[in-house]
Enzyme design. Sequence first.
Site, PDB file in Angstrom:
ATOM      1  N   ARG A 196      33.849  48.511  36.612  1.00  0.00           N
ATOM      2  CA  ARG A 196      33.012  47.810  37.590  1.00  0.00           C
ATOM      3  C   ARG A 196      33.090  48.559  38.917  1.00  0.00           C
ATOM      4  O   ARG A 196      34.177  48.724  39.469  1.00  0.00           O
ATOM      5  CB  ARG A 196      33.477  46.364  37.753  1.00  0.00           C
ATOM      6  CG  ARG A 196      32.715  45.610  38.804  1.00  0.00           C
ATOM      7  CD  ARG A 196      33.009  44.111  38.837  1.00  0.00           C
ATOM      8  NE  ARG A 196      32.245  43.521  39.908  1.00  0.00           N
ATOM      9  CZ  ARG A 196      32.767  43.055  41.053  1.00  0.00           C
ATOM     10  NH1 ARG A 196      34.076  43.056  41.246  1.00  0.00           N
ATOM     11  NH2 ARG A 196      31.991  42.570  41.987  1.00  0.00           N
TER      12      ARG A 196
ATOM     13  N   HIS B  70      28.370  45.282  47.658  1.00  0.00           N
ATOM     14  CA  HIS B  70      29.774  44.949  47.887  1.00  0.00           C
ATOM     15  C   HIS B  70      30.061  45.241  49.364  1.00  0.00           C
ATOM     16  O   HIS B  70      30.908  46.070  49.692  1.00  0.00           O
ATOM     17  CB  HIS B  70      30.675  45.727  46.929  1.00  0.00           C
ATOM     18  CG  HIS B  70      32.013  45.072  46.673  1.00  0.00           C
ATOM     19  ND1 HIS B  70      32.484  44.793  45.406  1.00  0.00           N
ATOM     20  CD2 HIS B  70      32.971  44.651  47.517  1.00  0.00           C
ATOM     21  CE1 HIS B  70      33.691  44.225  45.493  1.00  0.00           C
ATOM     22  NE2 HIS B  70      34.010  44.137  46.758  1.00  0.00           N
TER      23      HIS B  70
ATOM     24  N   GLU C 203      30.597  38.224  45.859  1.00  0.00           N
ATOM     25  CA  GLU C 203      31.233  37.213  46.693  1.00  0.00           C
ATOM     26  C   GLU C 203      30.384  36.751  47.882  1.00  0.00           C
ATOM     27  O   GLU C 203      30.689  37.050  49.053  1.00  0.00           O
ATOM     28  CB  GLU C 203      32.600  37.713  47.177  1.00  0.00           C
ATOM     29  CG  GLU C 203      33.535  38.068  46.035  1.00  0.00           C
ATOM     30  CD  GLU C 203      34.982  38.268  46.465  1.00  0.00           C
ATOM     31  OE1 GLU C 203      35.242  38.393  47.662  1.00  0.00           O
ATOM     32  OE2 GLU C 203      35.861  38.276  45.582  1.00  0.00           O
TER      33      GLU C 203
ATOM     34  N   ASN D 218      35.460  36.045  40.407  1.00  0.00           N
ATOM     35  CA  ASN D 218      36.646  36.697  40.977  1.00  0.00           C
ATOM     36  C   ASN D 218      37.651  35.607  41.307  1.00  0.00           C
ATOM     37  O   ASN D 218      37.314  34.636  41.982  1.00  0.00           O
ATOM     38  CB  ASN D 218      36.300  37.433  42.282  1.00  0.00           C
ATOM     39  CG  ASN D 218      35.389  38.628  42.051  1.00  0.00           C
ATOM     40  OD1 ASN D 218      35.111  38.998  40.910  1.00  0.00           O
ATOM     41  ND2 ASN D 218      34.921  39.223  43.125  1.00  0.00           N
TER      42      ASN D 218
ATOM     43  N   TYR E 174      41.690  34.772  42.623  1.00  0.00           N
ATOM     44  CA  TYR E 174      42.968  35.246  43.161  1.00  0.00           C
ATOM     45  C   TYR E 174      43.995  34.142  43.358  1.00  0.00           C
ATOM     46  O   TYR E 174      45.170  34.330  43.096  1.00  0.00           O
ATOM     47  CB  TYR E 174      42.744  35.973  44.499  1.00  0.00           C
ATOM     48  CG  TYR E 174      42.082  37.312  44.284  1.00  0.00           C
ATOM     49  CD1 TYR E 174      42.834  38.431  43.937  1.00  0.00           C
ATOM     50  CD2 TYR E 174      40.700  37.451  44.366  1.00  0.00           C
ATOM     51  CE1 TYR E 174      42.230  39.653  43.708  1.00  0.00           C
ATOM     52  CE2 TYR E 174      40.088  38.676  44.131  1.00  0.00           C
ATOM     53  CZ  TYR E 174      40.859  39.767  43.797  1.00  0.00           C
ATOM     54  OH  TYR E 174      40.262  40.977  43.548  1.00  0.00           O
TER      55      TYR E 174
ATOM     56  N   GLU F 292      37.081  40.143  38.874  1.00  0.00           N
ATOM     57  CA  GLU F 292      38.253  40.605  39.639  1.00  0.00           C
ATOM     58  C   GLU F 292      39.383  39.618  39.453  1.00  0.00           C
ATOM     59  O   GLU F 292      39.169  38.402  39.470  1.00  0.00           O
ATOM     60  CB  GLU F 292      37.969  40.667  41.158  1.00  0.00           C
ATOM     61  CG  GLU F 292      37.036  41.753  41.586  1.00  0.00           C
ATOM     62  CD  GLU F 292      36.790  41.747  43.101  1.00  0.00           C
ATOM     63  OE1 GLU F 292      37.656  41.252  43.856  1.00  0.00           O
ATOM     64  OE2 GLU F 292      35.729  42.223  43.500  1.00  0.00           O
TER      65      GLU F 292
HETATM   66  C1  FCB Z   1      37.862  40.463  46.897  1.00  0.00           C
HETATM   67  C2  FCB Z   1      36.936  41.630  47.099  1.00  0.00           C
HETATM   68  C3  FCB Z   1      37.523  42.956  46.728  1.00  0.00           C
HETATM   69  C4  FCB Z   1      38.978  43.060  47.091  1.00  0.00           C
HETATM   70  C5  FCB Z   1      39.743  41.857  46.610  1.00  0.00           C
HETATM   71  C6  FCB Z   1      41.226  41.880  46.899  1.00  0.00           C
HETATM   72  O1  FCB Z   1      37.509  39.437  47.773  1.00  0.00           O
HETATM   73  O2  FCB Z   1      35.759  41.458  46.348  1.00  0.00           O
HETATM   74  O3  FCB Z   1      36.736  43.955  47.317  1.00  0.00           O
HETATM   75  O4  FCB Z   1      39.125  43.298  48.420  1.00  0.00           O
HETATM   76  O5  FCB Z   1      39.204  40.690  47.156  1.00  0.00           O
END
Ligand code: FCB
Length: 435
Positions: A79, A123, A168, A293, A295, A352
Amino acid sequence: MFSVDRGDFGPGFLFGVATAAYQIEGGQTDGRGSSIWDSFSATPGNIKNGDTGRIAVDHYHRWPEDLDLVRDGGFDAYRFSFAWPRLLPEGTGPVNAAGLDFYDRLVDGMLARGIKPFATLYHWDLPSPLQDRGGWMNRDVAGWFAEYAAVVAHHFGDRLAAIATINEPWCVAFLSHYLGVHAPGYRDLRAASRAMHHVLFAHGTAVAALRAEGAKNVGIVLNLEKSEAAGAGAADRAAQTHGDALFNRWYLDGLFKGRYPEELTTLLAPWLPEAFERDMEVVSRPLDWLGVNYYTRALYAADPAAPLFGSRRVAGPLEKSDLGWEIYPQGLTDLLVRVATDYTKLPIYITENGMSETDDSRRVAFYDAHLKAVLAARQQGADVRGYFAWSLLDNYEWAEGYASRFGLVHVDYETQRRTPKGSYRAFQGLLHNTR
Ligand code: FCB
């Protein structure tokens, strides 16, 4: 080593790694235009240590070595994002032939190595001349973005396995126009409200432009957070509902229900673009896949002094990454099941997932736990078709500069030397089935 097996994911499941143009390319040459990240990062005080993406990890020149790493890791897909200002230096109009050449080499380089190209159009590196005209605050951005989307689809479309419009949208709109953390660094409710709608309107406009050029497998990438209430009381629960509306539901409801959460359209009424409702059919145009994505989770507590809804994000008690983000794999399972239950049956890709950390053994544990969370979500009915680790390489982590390392591969920023970490080896073991 991971405790999961490739076989657990079934035969068609794709494993990949992700990057983004501004974070790795450097190569501000050969006719590449200026982007909002060039000026934002050059402005003192915006970025940790004053770091910029001027050189980044020099992927513009070192891409063959980087694609070799993708292949040798055993990954099926890569990607990456196109840099809009490299292809259209003014944002619209003339196309930069050297930019087309670079991405021709890159995409062909993936295909030659048996790697499926998963492209992102945007991006975060908006061409500066478009920012001068108001950028995401200007409704015309939809037309500018559609023009760029058509150029990409026309030239590269038949070689791409998948294409996402926006990475995002919450970051493009709220983080960048209300919180001021990312370029263009506004802290303005009207700017944010307009960007919140225009980013999705531009997405929908680009979907049509992509399809008109015959692009296949069109999607969008959302950053979703598991939102939870800090306490059990009604006030914290209300704070969680509002936080969730701003972060998750604005985008999910817009894309999949064709309307925005009412508490937000009420709150933001004075600032939203006039007659935005008329655009909702465009916003919710059918897609082929959804990228997620993931986290961390967000914990919300009621605080009458907090702006907007009186809802404040508070620190949680869980183990954290070195950026202070709580590690919460269960949240990934919950979110995927929620999306599949409440929003869409589209195929989902985790586009992600990863951790900023210097102690790589913690990164291995992070990935292992999140891969299991994906399996759990699949068992509960979420149609997850693939998983991309963020990121292939240590790189320019936006406002955190180079201090934050998300890579499976370590980069020495003095020499640009790439050294695979244990987490890279763990994926290699999983994907070559040699664990
Ligand atoms: C996301 C982004 C990516 C990277 C990660 C840690 O928000 O899409 O570019 O910075 O976080």
